[in-house]
Design a protein around this motif. Structure first.
Motif, short mmCIF file in Angstrom:
data_model
loop_
_atom_site.label_atom_id
_atom_site.label_comp_id
_atom_site.label_asym_id
_atom_site.label_seq_id
_atom_site.Cartn_x
_atom_site.Cartn_y
_atom_site.Cartn_z
N LEU A 12 0.83 -1.20 0.00
CA LEU A 12 0.00 0.00 0.00
C LEU A 12 0.87 1.25 0.00
O LEU A 12 1.90 1.30 0.66
CB LEU A 12 -0.91 0.01 1.23
CG LEU A 12 -1.93 -1.13 1.31
CD1 LEU A 12 -2.68 -1.06 2.64
CD2 LEU A 12 -2.91 -1.07 0.15
N GLN A 13 0.42 2.28 -0.75
CA GLN A 13 1.17 3.53 -0.88
C GLN A 13 2.61 3.22 -1.33
O GLN A 13 3.59 3.61 -0.70
CB GLN A 13 1.12 4.32 0.42
CG GLN A 13 -0.31 4.78 0.77
CD GLN A 13 -0.44 5.26 2.19
OE1 GLN A 13 -0.67 4.47 3.11
NE2 GLN A 13 -0.30 6.57 2.38
N ASP A 25 -1.02 3.00 -5.30
CA ASP A 25 -0.67 4.34 -4.87
C ASP A 25 -1.63 5.33 -5.53
O ASP A 25 -2.15 5.08 -6.62
CB ASP A 25 0.77 4.68 -5.28
CG ASP A 25 1.31 5.87 -4.51
OD1 ASP A 25 1.97 5.65 -3.46
OD2 ASP A 25 1.07 7.02 -4.92
N VAL A 67 -6.07 4.36 -1.62
CA VAL A 67 -6.01 3.03 -0.98
C VAL A 67 -7.35 2.64 -0.36
O VAL A 67 -7.69 1.45 -0.32
CB VAL A 67 -4.89 2.95 0.08
CG1 VAL A 67 -3.53 3.05 -0.57
CG2 VAL A 67 -5.06 3.99 1.16
N LEU A 100 -8.97 -0.94 -1.29
CA LEU A 100 -9.20 -1.96 -0.27
C LEU A 100 -10.68 -2.35 -0.19
O LEU A 100 -11.00 -3.52 0.02
CB LEU A 100 -8.73 -1.45 1.09
CG LEU A 100 -7.22 -1.35 1.29
CD1 LEU A 100 -6.90 -0.57 2.57
CD2 LEU A 100 -6.58 -2.73 1.34
N CYS A 133 3.42 -1.70 4.23
CA CYS A 133 3.63 -0.30 3.87
C CYS A 133 4.77 0.23 4.72
O CYS A 133 5.11 -0.32 5.77
CB CYS A 133 2.37 0.54 4.00
SG CYS A 133 1.67 0.66 5.64
N TRP A 169 -9.14 2.11 6.95
CA TRP A 169 -7.84 1.58 6.52
C TRP A 169 -7.56 0.24 7.18
O TRP A 169 -7.24 -0.75 6.50
CB TRP A 169 -6.78 2.61 6.87
CG TRP A 169 -5.34 2.21 6.76
CD1 TRP A 169 -4.60 2.13 5.62
CD2 TRP A 169 -4.47 1.88 7.85
NE1 TRP A 169 -3.31 1.76 5.93
CE2 TRP A 169 -3.20 1.61 7.28
CE3 TRP A 169 -4.63 1.81 9.23
CZ2 TRP A 169 -2.10 1.26 8.06
CZ3 TRP A 169 -3.53 1.46 10.01
CH2 TRP A 169 -2.29 1.19 9.43
#
Length: 283
Positions: free
Chosen positions: A58-59, A80, A107, A111, A124, A138
């Motif tokens: 993630l990211q 991203d 994200v 997700l 991450c 998240w």
């Protein structure tokens, strides 16, 4: 509460900054092709065996770490919000010959829309949590996409560090999701850190970068990070704190140490500069 308008502002800011960042990094595809890696020991130690594992990053920024993980045997997907970062990551995968799937999305959206129980590992690292406006969805999304028995591994700069400005003046609250706007936008931390971050050959690239797009950050403490993960059924396995920062000279006067680490300025009492955690989904 999610603040998607601020995420969109950050997307523009990161698009501009990513071009500057990559201008300093030379022939990254060649570096990766020749067996180079952008990973640090802390994240590798927490991740453990990667061969044959499905991994969501993630990211993921421009994909350098993602492809370094793929080179160790993981099947990787990077996500991203930055168009510029994902375009670069796709090109870097093709040019290096290291396979990876890269998708541009906020994200939270990604997700929520991905089928559940898909990944052995979610990962991450480094400067990611401060761009997230709500940690509950998240954490829920991470739990949702993990296979039973899968783990979430996270390494980042410590929230105590983000209480200070670059001159080590106490400026920001510790936690609670406090929002702060930065008119100057995402800066060129790669130029500031030099060979500490680009150890395979830093190049001058873009000079005196000034981001035309403002950015928005959020202050989260360790409890803010860990408790939502626990609420969504993940079990804490490890929490580590480190007295150095990998690769990035965040404060003025930081001292570079072996291993491309940065220490606090001389005479400043020690406090943690990074943390790492591993949580597991029961099953």
């Amino acid at each position: 509460m999610l603040k998607k308008d601020l995420h969109e502002a950050n997307r523009l800011s990161w698009n501009a900054a990513t071009r500057a960042h990559n201008s300093h990094k030379g022939d990254q595809a060649r570096f990766l092709r020749e067996g180079g890696s952008t990973l640090f020991p802390e994240e590798l130690e927490l991740l453990g065996e990667l061969r044959g594992r499905s991994l969501l990053h993630l990211q993921c920024n421009s994909g350098q770490d993602t492809l370094s993980l793929a080179a160790r045997g993981a099947t990787v997907t990077g996500v991203d919000i930055s168009d510029e970062a994902i375009d670069f990551a796709r090109s870097l995968s093709a040019d290096s010959g290291i396979p990876g799937t890269f998708e541009r999305s906020d994200v939270y959206d990604w997700l929520a829309s991905t089928p559940p129980a898909r990944f052995d590992l979610v990962f991450c690292s480094y400067g990611v949590i401060g761009w997230l406006s709500d940690l509950n969805p998240w954490a829920q999304g991470i739990s949702r996409v993990l296979e039973p028995g899968g783990r979430f591994v996270y390494v980042d700069f410590h929230p105590v560090l983000w209480m200070f400005d670059e001159k080590l003046r106490l400026t920001y609250p510790y936690s609670g999701g406090h929002h702060f706007a930065e008119a100057v936008g995402v800066g060129d931390y790669v130029a500031k850190s030099g060979e500490g971050l680009v150890h395979w050959g830093y190049e001058e690239g873009v000079r005196d970068f000034k981001n035309p797009h403002p950015s928005h950050g959020f202050q989260w403490g360790l409890g803010d990070v860990i408790n939502p993960l626990m609420r969504h059924g993940l079990l804490l396995e490890r929490l580590e704190e480190y007295g150095y920062a990998n690769g990035c000279q965040i404060l003025e006067g930081m001292r570079e140490a072996p291993g491309h680490r940065f220490l606090l300025p001389e005479g400043v009492p020690e406090f943690p500069l990074m943390f790492g955690l591993s949580v597991r989904k029961p099953g």
